[in-house]
Design an enzyme around this catalytic site. Structure first.
Site, mmCIF file in Angstrom:
data_model
loop_
_atom_site.group_PDB
_atom_site.id
_atom_site.type_symbol
_atom_site.label_atom_id
_atom_site.label_comp_id
_atom_site.label_asym_id
_atom_site.label_seq_id
_atom_site.Cartn_x
_atom_site.Cartn_y
_atom_site.Cartn_z
ATOM 1 C CE LYS A 122 6.170 -9.995 -11.578
ATOM 2 N NZ LYS A 122 7.419 -10.745 -11.226
ATOM 3 C CD GLU B 79 13.033 -14.646 -15.957
ATOM 4 O OE1 GLU B 79 11.956 -14.388 -16.505
ATOM 5 O OE2 GLU B 79 13.113 -15.085 -14.801
ATOM 6 C CE LYS C 38 14.337 -14.869 -11.921
ATOM 7 N NZ LYS C 38 13.340 -15.888 -11.850
ATOM 8 C CD GLU D 153 13.579 -19.164 -10.213
ATOM 9 O OE1 GLU D 153 12.904 -19.877 -10.984
ATOM 10 O OE2 GLU D 153 13.467 -17.927 -10.194
ATOM 11 N NE ARG E 221 4.236 1.933 -2.214
ATOM 12 C CZ ARG E 221 5.089 1.820 -1.177
ATOM 13 N NH1 ARG E 221 6.303 2.304 -1.305
ATOM 14 N NH2 ARG E 221 4.723 1.252 -0.064
ATOM 15 C CD1 TRP F 237 -0.207 -5.923 -1.699
ATOM 16 C CD2 TRP F 237 -0.310 -5.533 -3.877
ATOM 17 N NE1 TRP F 237 0.218 -7.060 -2.330
ATOM 18 C CE2 TRP F 237 0.164 -6.870 -3.669
ATOM 19 C CE3 TRP F 237 -0.456 -5.087 -5.167
ATOM 20 C CZ2 TRP F 237 0.498 -7.713 -4.714
ATOM 21 C CZ3 TRP F 237 -0.119 -5.944 -6.219
ATOM 22 C CH2 TRP F 237 0.345 -7.234 -5.992
ATOM 23 C CG HIS G 32 22.777 -40.699 -18.730
ATOM 24 N ND1 HIS G 32 23.028 -42.045 -18.868
ATOM 25 C CD2 HIS G 32 22.891 -40.425 -17.410
ATOM 26 C CE1 HIS G 32 23.242 -42.574 -17.669
ATOM 27 N NE2 HIS G 32 23.155 -41.620 -16.769
ATOM 28 C CG ASN H 112 2.188 -0.076 3.567
ATOM 29 O OD1 ASN H 112 1.784 -1.220 3.298
ATOM 30 N ND2 ASN H 112 3.348 0.381 3.157
ATOM 31 N N GLY H 113 0.632 -2.202 5.891
ATOM 32 C CA GLY H 113 1.211 -3.239 6.751
ATOM 33 C C GLY H 113 0.148 -4.272 7.096
ATOM 34 C CB CYS I 173 -0.894 0.011 1.242
ATOM 35 S SG CYS I 173 -1.931 -1.423 1.372
HETATM 36 C C1 AGP Z 1 9.936 -15.921 -13.619
HETATM 37 O O1 AGP Z 1 11.027 -15.043 -13.393
HETATM 38 C C2 AGP Z 1 9.079 -15.478 -14.786
HETATM 39 N N1 AGP Z 1 8.655 -14.157 -14.635
HETATM 40 C C3 AGP Z 1 7.972 -16.490 -15.098
HETATM 41 O O2 AGP Z 1 8.567 -17.750 -15.257
HETATM 42 C C4 AGP Z 1 6.860 -16.630 -14.038
HETATM 43 O O3 AGP Z 1 7.358 -17.281 -12.897
HETATM 44 C C5 AGP Z 1 5.729 -17.481 -14.652
HETATM 45 O O4 AGP Z 1 5.228 -16.790 -15.788
HETATM 46 C C6 AGP Z 1 4.584 -17.758 -13.673
HETATM 47 O O5 AGP Z 1 3.957 -16.554 -13.317
HETATM 48 P P1 AGP Z 1 2.944 -16.571 -12.069
HETATM 49 O O6 AGP Z 1 3.741 -16.956 -10.879
HETATM 50 O O7 AGP Z 1 2.416 -15.157 -11.981
HETATM 51 O O8 AGP Z 1 1.862 -17.571 -12.373
#
Ligand code: AGP
Length: 608
Positions: free
Chosen positions: A603, A488, A485, A481, A27, A75, A504, A101-102, A2
């Site tokens: 996102k 991407e 990272k 992961e 935010r 938020w 293999h 906020n919190g 928030c």
């Molecule tokens: C991760 O860094 C990416 N932004 C992407 O893999 C993301 O995790 C995936 O699209 C899932 O998104 P969500 O968690 O909002 O469902």
């Protein structure tokens, strides 16, 4: 999270509040509102939706001549996005109005007490409890009432408070949620973040935890909780607005990496009380869990990688078969799901199309569904039978970090809760694990201190074309992961591989200078992983090894070594992912990539 803005000055407050809220939009929020004085009353105007909805509702605030007011962008945490749940909240008679906020952790008990005293609640929020509590505690003295009320609160809060009987002043309080004071000849402000203050002044002072500030048009006074006055240095902000929105960091991603200890604390703390697990939003009984014959964890991207960690953790603790599944695969695989299945859905945004459809398939086939989500009121949160929120706050950078970390924390707690209910672990084990989970934020904080070392190391790898991340078991889950990272945000081709599987086929790609990151943070498998590392070293690879101080790996066996603190084996993913987030970030930075908005990515992937 928030956003709060407050103003007391010599000019109309409403336009200043709206401009301040506009500066906090980055935010992330789902509703907005302001409270100002009109005809000797506090007028509250608020609406669900974007700030423009509020501007339209109050004609850009031109009808209000009040020079004192508070504003808020919400938020959602407690209670879905709605007009009623938006801030500011008014006390029963309209004597007080507040923005917050919190998270007020003891809001439920306070709400129960206030209801018994005849207070009626218009919203589902924890904040409204504070508004009525102020009225309940009102002594005629604004300061005394504020002081008495906050002494009754548990949790984290930044508050802005107006009192109808004191139209020329306001109070604000800070405890674990940021609050900054702005000072100018035109008037004085409080805000959650610097950008909201910059349109009025660059002169600021920071509030510390457990401090109260009293604002009038001509004065700013800061007090501690015992009402002792505190002198505070006034600083001048040199940042531009863009830098200010990132808290002075160059990118949202590094800001969010650094926010992980706070996000972890806010996600974990409300779920552990007196050594017991309290998973609000989930009420799976022992009887229900005893019927569960398989658990499917379904998600996409990084959230799927949390599911891979969850597979190992839940199978170790609960001895139930667990399947980590990619949502886009699961939904078309005619899956074997029935009423004896528990399906855990993980999603930061709560809107990922494949994950949402997978949830619907699972529900249709009779599964019990539980979602781990970061956005309150999102589609997945609304459609799952049980939902547990990560309190990571809005995550702006496309590459997830703090949401991933808080999802991991909830995965551990869910697994522990199931294992305890099924009697698969004893109280001693639960106590030990809970202590280790509570210690994670501090250990992450310690690891973040090696960021400069990783930044320097990353310069060596800025021109890579390929990278390989190797690990076994949970280390492999984290390698997935770490690899995502890197690729991407830096656009370097990267693969994660189960270390034992490399020989293999894929080992044919290893040649002189190939960059390999080894993950050896599962103590009982270190020797096995190191034998795979020796295989790639023998073929000329340059190896960066991530391991723990006392796991006995000698630095001459690899080219670079990064030691991190240890914790329980099952919790190590939360620690080993942090340096690898930093590695990906600093390599991408060295390549001048568009880190927060990588090409081709969104996102939230709300289409198939
Ligand atoms: C991760 O860094 C990416 N932004 C992407 O893999 C993301 O995790 C995936 O699209 C899932 O998104 P969500 O968690 O909002 O469902």
């Amino acid at each position: 999270m928030c956003g709060i803005v407050g103003f007391t000055g010599k000019k109309p407050a409403a336009p200043i509040l709206l401009e301040g809220l506009a500066r906090l939009e980055y935010r992330g929020y789902d509703s907005a509102g302001i409270a100002v004085f009109k005809n000797d009353k506090i007028s509250v105007k608020k609406s669900c939706g974007k700030l423009q909805m509020l501007r339209d509702l109050i004609n850009d605030g031109v009808d209000f001549d009040s020079t004192v007011g508070i504003g808020h962008t919400r938020w959602a945490t407690h209670g879905k996005p709605s007009d009623e749940n938006s801030h500011p909240h008014r006390s029963q008679s309209g004597l007080f109005a507040i923005v917050h906020n919190g998270i007020i952790e003891n809001y439920a008990s306070l709400r129960k007490t206030l209801k018994k005293k005849g207070y009626t609640f218009l919203s589902e929020t924890d904040t409204e409890v504070v508004a009525h509590l102020l009225e309940e505690n009102y002594t005629g003295d604004f300061f005394e009432t504020v002081s008495k009320t906050i002494a009754m609160l548990e949790g984290s809060y930044a508050l802005g408070i107006l009192c109808k009987n004191n139209p020329d002043e306001m109070y604000a309080v800070r405890k674990s949620s940021p609050l900054i004071v702005g000072l100018s000849d035109e008037g004085n402000m409080v805000a959650s973040d610097i950008p909201a203050i910059l349109p009025v002044t660059r002169k600021i002072c920071y509030l510390n935890d457990n401090e109260i500030v009293h604002l009038t048009a001509d004065s700013v006074e800061i007090f501690d909780m015992d009402k002792n006055k505190i002198e505070r240095e006034v600083k001048t902000v040199e940042w531009d607005v863009s830098a200010a929105e990132k808290g002075g960091y160059e990118h949202f991603m590094i800001k969010e990496i650094m926010e992980q200890p706070k996000a972890l604390r806010e996600t974990i703390a409300p779920r552990i009380k007196d050594g017991q697990i309290h998973l609000d939003g989930i009420n799976l009984t022992k009887e229900q869990l005893e019927k569960v014959q398989r658990i499917n964890i379904i998600a996409c991207g990084s959230a799927y990688h949390v599911g891979v960690v969850g597979k190992y953790v839940i199978e170790q603790m609960c001895r139930i078969p667990v399947f980590a599944e990619i949502a886009s695969e699961f939904r078309y695989a005619d899956p074997i799901i029935d009423e004896n299945s528990l399906v855990i859905i993980i999603s930061q945004s709560g809107e990922t199309a494949d994950t949402l459809e997978a949830l619907r398939v699972a529900k249709k086939q009779g599964a019990t569904t539980l979602a781990i989500v970061n956005v309150v009121g999102s589609s997945i949160a609304n459609e799952a039978q049980h939902v547990l929120y990560t309190w990571a706050g809005p995550e702006i950078s496309v590459a997830t970090t703090k949401a991933y970390s808080t999802q991991l924390a909830l995965m551990y707690l869910i697994s522990l809760d199931i294992a305890q209910k099924l009697g698969r672990v004893d109280d001693k084990y639960v106590g030990k694990m809970l202590s280790s989970i509570e210690a994670l934020p501090e250990k992450v904080e310690k690891i973040l201190k090696i960021a400069p070392e990783i930044e320097e190391m990353a310069q060596r790898y800025a021109y890579l074309e390929h990278a390989y991340f190797l690990g076994r078991n949970l280390d492999y889950a984290v390698a997935l992961e770490a690899s995502l990272k890197l690729k991407e945000i830096s656009y370097i081709h990267s693969e994660a591989y189960a270390a034992g599987e490399l020989k293999h086929g894929t080992i044919s790609l290893i040649e002189t200078g190939t960059f390999v990151v080894g993950l050896a943070c599962t103590e009982r498998l270190v020797a096995k992983t190191m034998s795979n590392i020796k295989e790639v070293k023998a073929r000329g690879a340059e190896v960066l090894l991530l391991t723990c101080e006392d796991y006995g790996v000698h630095s001459e066996e690899v080219d670079h070594i990064l030691d991190i603190p240890t914790t329980h084996e099952l919790l190590m993913p939360s620690l080993e992912v942090v340096p690898l987030q930093l590695l990906g970030y600093y390599i991408a930075k060295a390549r001048n990539c568009d880190i927060d908005k990588p090409r081709n990515l969104a996102k939230s992937v709300t289409v198939e």
